[in-house]
Design an enzyme around this catalytic site. Structure first.
Site, PDB file in Angstrom:
ATOM      1  CG  HIS A 515      -1.762   0.845   1.528  1.00  0.00           C
ATOM      2  ND1 HIS A 515      -3.062   0.908   1.015  1.00  0.00           N
ATOM      3  CD2 HIS A 515      -1.560   2.564   2.200  1.00  0.00           C
ATOM      4  CE1 HIS A 515      -3.735   2.611   0.939  1.00  0.00           C
ATOM      5  NE2 HIS A 515      -2.743   3.183   1.959  1.00  0.00           N
ATOM      6  CD  GLU A 516       1.921   3.852   3.345  1.00  0.00           C
ATOM      7  OE1 GLU A 516       1.825   4.737   2.895  1.00  0.00           O
ATOM      8  OE2 GLU A 516       0.889   3.625   4.381  1.00  0.00           O
ATOM      9  CG  HIS A 519       0.464   6.138  -0.685  1.00  0.00           C
ATOM     10  ND1 HIS A 519      -0.169   6.658  -1.427  1.00  0.00           N
ATOM     11  CD2 HIS A 519       0.748   5.799   0.869  1.00  0.00           C
ATOM     12  CE1 HIS A 519      -1.296   6.966  -0.856  1.00  0.00           C
ATOM     13  NE2 HIS A 519      -1.266   6.118   0.955  1.00  0.00           N
ATOM     14  CD  GLU A 544      -4.494   6.779   1.219  1.00  0.00           C
ATOM     15  OE1 GLU A 544      -3.550   6.054   0.487  1.00  0.00           O
ATOM     16  OE2 GLU A 544      -3.932   7.632   1.234  1.00  0.00           O
TER      17      GLU A 544
END
Length: 730
Positions: A515-516, A519, A544
């Site tokens: 997930h990170e 980003h 997101e």
């Protein structure tokens, strides 16, 4: 985790270097001495003072320069340089104060952050800059779509700071009044100045309250001692600190003779991450109560924050802070978002209630108690037990396939397969790193050269930011036709490990890492003219989306088999095990979706229209939980006082659900058939990631996937939910 000794830190740093080598990261030659994050000025903690001074001096020079320019695209470029100068300080200070183990660095970064934020408020209310951008925008001198969008975005940012207040009194009217009614004109001008000053004061107060809220969450987590230690599975005990108590032993006569023994227990520090882990292994009311009743100080902090944000919104002519915050986004209004959330809440309720009944029936069977009621502290425990019993999942067996070195290799697999790029480890110069655990990687493309740089700070330690996050350090921007300022980011996690044993991740940690990383890729792969639009600097509704999209990669066997390997045998993760993980994940999808809907509605309610009496946030949140979830609320708890998204995403938490809808559609329409193909990667990079915030988000999504991904709803836009409903089984 307690602070490690110097030898232990060096030992673990060595293990991290071995992990990097095992992940296939090649290394480059050592760099010369420098300062923190490569900024020479940050060779010492006090360097933050000079960092701020230099930024203020440079931005003042640019303000004077802009004041002399005719309407032109150069105004936008110069303003972007101001933004780049100020953001470098803000972003570096935020990362430092959240992760640096040296208190002097943390304190200096904290002071620098507030000083530069105050200067930012001055810039946001600078009429020279505002008038210049107004002229440049109105006279049509911007030659590219991105320049035009930048001019509009900058103007809107100024107006969010109140520089255009009050409406209805144009300059020409005031000039007339100056001639005929000097006292009236002075009063109007004074009113304008007072309003602007009030907005500045409110913005600073909001920033300080947000900081206090987050500091309380980090510094006052609470704890519970669990006896005996055997209540927690042996393989999970290493995550918690051992404690002992004197336990009387034997009958009364023996106790009188002081015949006692030491009993081992475990101290559970009830920060959100540790609390979540603990409640998977023990259904304990005390652990739940303490974990959801700290920090109590944040009840008052949140009350003050709600009032300050509401006053800011009303000063700006909005009926609520929610409307003020959402107005620039795709959604455009609270009503559009709330209608979307309530419709989704109604759609998921029946399935969520069915899942609740299944969990309750399971508890009754396990406890052999026909009338047993399901309590909030039972949720993670019995859901975990049901998943393990149905799918025979052993957490330690799963974790054996996810040593950190292999997970880092997984990041390399993604960028190489999708984008033809590879990560290379870069030895850092003296002073560049903030902890021996930190690694620095460059993302390198064989034809394009380096695309950007990423620091990895992956292990938990005392005083460090408690969650997982992506921090920007420097945004990308075009410097000239042949020169591009490469982005620099930090990926911060809190994985647990001893000094000698490389961390093994649970699968939910792997999902968080991916997930990170989504980003980080958004930042590293964007190629915008202006740093104002670099990477994650996009409309909140869509921010997101890449992170949610890359979560899907953490569940796909075609991806996992490329890097998830048993350390001992070298065998790749079995497809059967990945199928079991996915089946386990899909057991209670409505319950998880319902929780996210509740969080979003709570956030909008707290920062929505305020009544004549001050809001009691505890009872408000409890009522919303009862209304929008299948679970009851425990009296005396106030878990929302540690929900830091209320600070960073105030009135914007709904964006996670927007992004989940967008990401699910992108996965199903673009990625699912061949998730690691170069054609999939090209589509992701060229049609989405590289644009950052430089394109209108609704146009970006439609160009990427098709018109059906979004729906016009009144004055705003909502996501199409059909892909999400398909995933959840609604």
């Amino acid at each position: 985790m307690n602070q490690l000794s110097a030898s232990a830190m060096l030992s673990r740093a060595a293990s991290l270097r071995r992990a990097a080598a095992a992940a296939g990261f090649s290394t480059a030659a050592a760099r010369p001495e420098t300062g923190l994050y490569g900024f020479d000025v940050l060779r010492t903690a006090k360097g933050f003072r000079r960092f701020v001074d230099d930024a203020i001096e440079r931005s003042d020079e640019l303000v004077a320069y802009i004041g002399q320019l005719p309407p032109s695209a150069e105004i936008v470029r110069a303003m972007d340089e101001i933004s780049n100068t100020v953001c470098s300080v803000i972003d570096s200070a935020e990362l430092c104060r959240n992760t640096h183990p040296d208190k002097e660095f943390m304190d200096e970064a904290d002071k620098a952050s507030m000083r530069i934020y105050e200067h930012l408020q001055y810039l946001n209310t600078n009429t020279t800059l505002y008038n210049a951008i107004l002229k440049a925008e109105s006279e049509g001198v911007m030659l590219t779509e991105e320049a035009r969008r930048a001019a509009t975005t900058l103007r809107v940012d100024f107006e969010k700071g109140g520089i255009h207040l009050p409406k209805g009194w144009p300059t020409r009217v005031i000039l007339v009044l100056l001639v005929f009614h000097l006292s009236v004109a002075k009063s109007i001008i004074s009113s304008m100045a007072d309003k602007l000053e009030h907005v500045n004061h409110l913005n600073l107060e909001i920033a300080q309250l947000g900081r206090k809220f987050s500091e309380n969450v980090m510094n006052k987590p609470g704890f519970v001692d669990i006896y005996p230690a055997s209540r927690i599975p042996r393989n999970m005990q290493r995550h918690f600190k051992s404690v002992h108590c004197i336990k009387p032993w034997g009958d009364e006569e023996q106790r009188n003779q002081m015949d006692t023994t030491k009993q081992k227990g475990l101290r559970i520090v009830t920060d959100s991450g540790t609390l979540s882990t603990a409640l998977r292994w023990v259904s304990d009311e005390e652990v739940y109560m303490v974990g959801n009743s700290e920090p109590r100080e944040n009840i008052t902090v949140l009350d003050k924050l709600i009032n300050a944000r509401d006053e800011l919104a009303k000063t700006m002519g909005c009926k609520s802070y929610g409307d003020f915050a959402i107005r620039p986004n795709m959604a455009a209004s609270v009503d559009v978002v709330m209608s979307f959330l309530k419709d989704l809440s109604g759609a998921v309720r029946h399935k969520a209630d069915e899942e609740f009944e299944r969990i309750q029936d399971f508890k009754r069977t396990v406890c052999n108690e026909k009338s047993a009621k399901l309590e909030p502290w039972d949720e993670d425990y019995f859901i975990g037990m049901m998943k393990s019993s149905v799918h025979n999942l052993d957490v330690s067996v799963v974790a054996a396939y996810f040593p950190l070195s292999q997970c880092l290799k997984g990041l390399n697999v993604l960028v190489e397969s999708l984008f033809g790029a590879t990560f290379h480890q870069i030895p850092m110069g003296d002073g560049e790193s903030w902890h021996p655990d930190v690694m620095k990687l460059s993302l390198h493309h064989p034809d394009e050269g380096n695309l950007g740089f990423m620091y990895l700070d992956l292990y938990s330690r005392k005083g460090k930011y408690p969650g997982c996050a992506h921090f920007a350090i420097r945004g990308g921007r075009r410097l000239s036709d042949s020169n591009y300022q490469l982005p620099i980011v930090a990926l911060v996690c809190n994985f647990s490990s001893s000094s000698k044993i490389m961390a093994r991740l649970n699968h939910w940690d792997v999902e968080t890492l991916f997930h990170e990383f989504g980003h980080a890729l958004h930042s590293l792969l964007s190629r915008t003219e202006y740093q104002h639009f670099s990477g994650t600097r996009v409309a909140l509704d869509v921010a997101e989306t890449p992170s949610n999209l890359f979560e899907f990669y953490a569940w796909d066997y075609r991806v996992l088999r490329k890097f998830a390997v048993d350390e001992t045998t070298g065998d790749p993760i079995p497809e059967k095990l990945v199928k079991a993980l996915n089946a386990s994940r899909n057991m209670f999808p409505a319950t998880e979706l319902q929780r996210q809907i509740f969080y979003s509605i709570m956030d909008l309610t707290l920062f929505g229209e305020q009544g004549s009496k001050p809001m009691d946030t505890i009872s408000t949140v409890a009522d919303l939980r009862r209304k929008h979830t299948s679970w009851k609320c425990v009296e005396g708890t106030h878990w929302h006082t540690r929900f830091t998204h209320l600070i960073n995403y105030g009135a914007g938490y709904y964006s996670y659900l927007y992004a989940r809808c967008f990401a699910t559609t992108i996965w199903q329409e673009v990625c699912q058939d061949d998730p690691l193909s170069r054609s999939t990667g090209s589509a992701l990079r060229d049609k989405f990631l590289k644009h950052g915030g430089a394109k209108d988000p609704s146009a970006l999504l439609k160009d990427f996937v098709g018109d059906s991904i979004i729906i016009n709803s009144g004055v705003g836009i909502i996501p199409d939910i059909s892909s999400l409903c398909k995933e959840v089984g609604l």
